[in-house]
Scaffold this active site. Structure first.
Site, PDB file in Angstrom:
ATOM      1  N   GLY A 259      -7.860  -2.534 -13.186  1.00 47.60           N
ATOM      2  CA  GLY A 259      -9.130  -1.820 -13.232  1.00 47.60           C
ATOM      3  C   GLY A 259     -10.254  -2.798 -13.495  1.00 47.60           C
ATOM      4  O   GLY A 259     -10.519  -3.164 -14.637  1.00 47.60           O
TER       5      GLY A 259
ATOM      6  N   ASN B  78       5.081   0.904  -3.112  1.00 50.78           N
ATOM      7  CA  ASN B  78       4.389   2.050  -3.707  1.00 50.78           C
ATOM      8  C   ASN B  78       4.590   3.271  -2.797  1.00 50.78           C
ATOM      9  O   ASN B  78       4.315   3.207  -1.595  1.00 50.78           O
ATOM     10  CB  ASN B  78       2.901   1.688  -3.848  1.00 50.78           C
ATOM     11  CG  ASN B  78       2.061   2.793  -4.452  1.00 50.78           C
ATOM     12  OD1 ASN B  78       2.072   3.927  -3.981  1.00 50.78           O
ATOM     13  ND2 ASN B  78       1.302   2.458  -5.477  1.00 50.78           N
TER      14      ASN B  78
ATOM     15  N   CYS C 216      -1.545  12.655  -7.011  1.00 47.75           N
ATOM     16  CA  CYS C 216      -1.623  13.509  -5.836  1.00 47.75           C
ATOM     17  C   CYS C 216      -1.097  14.888  -6.207  1.00 47.75           C
ATOM     18  O   CYS C 216      -0.175  15.002  -7.012  1.00 47.75           O
ATOM     19  CB  CYS C 216      -0.741  12.842  -4.788  1.00 47.75           C
ATOM     20  SG  CYS C 216      -0.036  13.938  -3.610  1.00 47.75           S
TER      21      CYS C 216
ATOM     22  N   ILE D 249      -5.101   1.371 -14.404  1.00 48.77           N
ATOM     23  CA  ILE D 249      -5.470   2.705 -13.995  1.00 48.77           C
ATOM     24  C   ILE D 249      -5.566   2.781 -12.473  1.00 48.77           C
ATOM     25  O   ILE D 249      -5.869   1.788 -11.814  1.00 48.77           O
ATOM     26  CB  ILE D 249      -6.828   3.144 -14.620  1.00 48.77           C
ATOM     27  CG1 ILE D 249      -7.971   2.234 -14.193  1.00 48.77           C
ATOM     28  CG2 ILE D 249      -6.748   3.257 -16.103  1.00 48.77           C
ATOM     29  CD1 ILE D 249      -9.359   2.719 -14.621  1.00 48.77           C
TER      30      ILE D 249
ATOM     31  N   LYS E 103       0.847  -1.195   0.000  1.00 49.19           N
ATOM     32  CA  LYS E 103       0.000   0.000   0.000  1.00 49.19           C
ATOM     33  C   LYS E 103       0.878   1.238   0.000  1.00 49.19           C
ATOM     34  O   LYS E 103       1.985   1.226   0.526  1.00 49.19           O
ATOM     35  CB  LYS E 103      -0.905  -0.026   1.242  1.00 49.19           C
ATOM     36  CG  LYS E 103      -1.834   1.156   1.283  1.00 49.19           C
ATOM     37  CD  LYS E 103      -2.987   0.986   2.232  1.00 49.19           C
ATOM     38  CE  LYS E 103      -3.812   2.279   2.270  1.00 49.19           C
ATOM     39  NZ  LYS E 103      -4.406   2.611   0.968  1.00 49.19           N
TER      40      LYS E 103
HETATM   41  C1  FMN Z   1      -9.788   0.500  -1.047  1.00 54.47           C
HETATM   42  C2  FMN Z   1      -8.745   0.864  -2.072  1.00 54.47           C
HETATM   43  C3  FMN Z   1      -7.507   1.329  -1.651  1.00 54.47           C
HETATM   44  C4  FMN Z   1      -6.539   1.695  -2.586  1.00 54.47           C
HETATM   45  N1  FMN Z   1      -5.320   2.141  -2.143  1.00 54.47           N
HETATM   46  C5  FMN Z   1      -4.360   2.466  -3.062  1.00 54.47           C
HETATM   47  C6  FMN Z   1      -3.076   2.881  -2.620  1.00 54.47           C
HETATM   48  O1  FMN Z   1      -2.762   2.917  -1.428  1.00 54.47           O
HETATM   49  N2  FMN Z   1      -2.174   3.232  -3.579  1.00 54.47           N
HETATM   50  C7  FMN Z   1      -2.456   3.163  -4.934  1.00 54.47           C
HETATM   51  O2  FMN Z   1      -1.569   3.474  -5.749  1.00 54.47           O
HETATM   52  N3  FMN Z   1      -3.674   2.736  -5.360  1.00 54.47           N
HETATM   53  C8  FMN Z   1      -4.612   2.394  -4.470  1.00 54.47           C
HETATM   54  N4  FMN Z   1      -5.825   1.944  -4.903  1.00 54.47           N
HETATM   55  C9  FMN Z   1      -6.100   1.837  -6.357  1.00 54.47           C
HETATM   56  C10 FMN Z   1      -5.872   0.402  -6.848  1.00 54.47           C
HETATM   57  O3  FMN Z   1      -4.535   0.020  -6.657  1.00 54.47           O
HETATM   58  C11 FMN Z   1      -6.236   0.267  -8.362  1.00 54.47           C
HETATM   59  O4  FMN Z   1      -5.389   1.111  -9.117  1.00 54.47           O
HETATM   60  C12 FMN Z   1      -7.690   0.636  -8.665  1.00 54.47           C
HETATM   61  O5  FMN Z   1      -8.545   0.295  -7.603  1.00 54.47           O
HETATM   62  C13 FMN Z   1      -8.207  -0.019  -9.956  1.00 54.47           C
HETATM   63  O6  FMN Z   1      -8.191  -1.431  -9.866  1.00 54.47           O
HETATM   64  P1  FMN Z   1      -9.505  -2.289  -9.390  1.00 54.47           P
HETATM   65  O7  FMN Z   1     -10.683  -1.744 -10.158  1.00 54.47           O
HETATM   66  O8  FMN Z   1      -9.190  -3.694  -9.724  1.00 54.47           O
HETATM   67  O9  FMN Z   1      -9.629  -2.049  -7.926  1.00 54.47           O
HETATM   68  C14 FMN Z   1      -6.806   1.569  -3.983  1.00 54.47           C
HETATM   69  C15 FMN Z   1      -8.061   1.084  -4.395  1.00 54.47           C
HETATM   70  C16 FMN Z   1      -9.020   0.726  -3.461  1.00 54.47           C
HETATM   71  C17 FMN Z   1     -10.348   0.192  -3.947  1.00 54.47           C
END
Ligand code: FMN
Length: 291
Positions: A243, A100, A131, A191, A46
């Protein structure tokens, strides 16, 4: 089935998306079984920031049709806490570790890259550029010039692979990917979440404590596929696609769109065993295609 990625040899192309699979908590629950049958070919931790963060006030999640809106706000122990507490635990995982990192200025990101890149336990770094740069006011990942300036600052600080995680909330995502590739990124990932909002059904006020949030899950899969395809056409470096991935078939589609690796995110909240299921589904599909 092994996949070459930025000098690493991975067992298959399925990894986790940052922030969606807590390997330390999973190890606590499943013990050594998690290590023996680790679901992902690499582990992405994370996002960490330089200083510790408490994250956004609750509520932090809203379920939307076929997706999730999150406003977690990147709670984390900060760099020192991560290095002291999380890194030793994550280093025990049987797969390469990708860390990350995110900063609120180029200098902050530089400090993170230097410190994390110096650790032998770390295989690669992912730069979360979704960000705002507090100095320029620009969301770093939305502008090719910001990304190029950031890479010029951090690239000399480590020889480890740098993966730039792109935001879909940009007018020209391939141009941002080209800026990253042209300034020394080893790969791009996309994404991240799409900006979204939910209103409280009674009050009409924002539901999420942070106001707005990021949309993920199956609802964004078509957007992800299009952006991955456009970025893969625009750059020669590997692309990590994510995504809304829910099945081995989706992994195959993302690879066909140009990804080298595919990450599973929100699906792990719906099905905590999604990583293992999706990677074995994909391996099964590949075996059938070969036979
Ligand atoms: C609850 C949650 C927490 C996330 N935390 C991070 C994070 O700490 N850092 C990051 O780069 N992306 C974070 N993301 C984004 C995911 O890594 C990913 O890019 C995004 O959710 C798209 O993939 P998915 O549709 O399979 O979830 C987070 C997504 C979710 C749903």
């Amino acid at each position: 089935m092994t996949v070459a990625f930025c000098g690493l040899e991975l067992e298959h192309p399925v990894i986790n998306a940052s922030g969606t699979f807590d390997a330390i908590a999973a190890r606590r629950v499943f013990g050594d079984e998690l290590i023996a049958r680790f679901p992902f070919a690499a582990f992405v931790s994370k996002t960490i920031t330089l200083a510790p963060r408490r994250g956004n006030p609750p509520p932090r999640l809203w379920e939307t049709p076929a997706g999730l809106i999150n406003s977690i706000g990147l709670p984390n122990r900060g760099l020192d806490g991560y290095l002291a507490h999380d890194l030793p635990e994550l280093a025990r995982l049987p797969v390469p570790l990708i860390v990350n990192v995110m900063g609120f200025s180029r200098d902050e990101l530089a400090e993170l890259v230097q410190a994390v890149g110096a650790r032998s336990e770390v295989a690669a770094l992912e730069l979360n550029v979704s960000c705002p740069n507090v100095k320029t006011g620009m969301v770093m990942g939305s502008d090719p010039r910001e990304v190029a300036a950031l890479m010029a600052r951090v690239r000399p600080l480590t020889s480890k692979p740098l993966i730039v995680k792109l935001t879909p909330n940009a007018s020209d995502v391939p141009a941002v990917a080209q800026a990253a590739a042209g300034t020394g990124a080893d790969a791009v990932s996309l994404i991240n979440t799409l900006r979204g909002m939910a209103l409280h059904p009674q009050t009409g006020r924002p539901w999420l404590g942070g106001g707005s949030g990021g949309v993920s899950g199956p609802a964004v899969r078509a957007v992800a596929l299009a952006q991955i395809n456009a970025v893969a056409d625009a750059v020669a470096i590997p692309v990590v696609g994510m995504g809304g991935v829910q099945t081995g078939g989706h992994v195959r589609e993302f690879l066909a769109a140009g990804a080298t690796l595919v990450a599973v995110g929100t699906e792990s909240f719906r099905d905590p065993a999604a990583g293992e299921r999706i990677s074995s589904e994909f391996v099964g599909l590949t075996a059938t295609a070969v036979a």
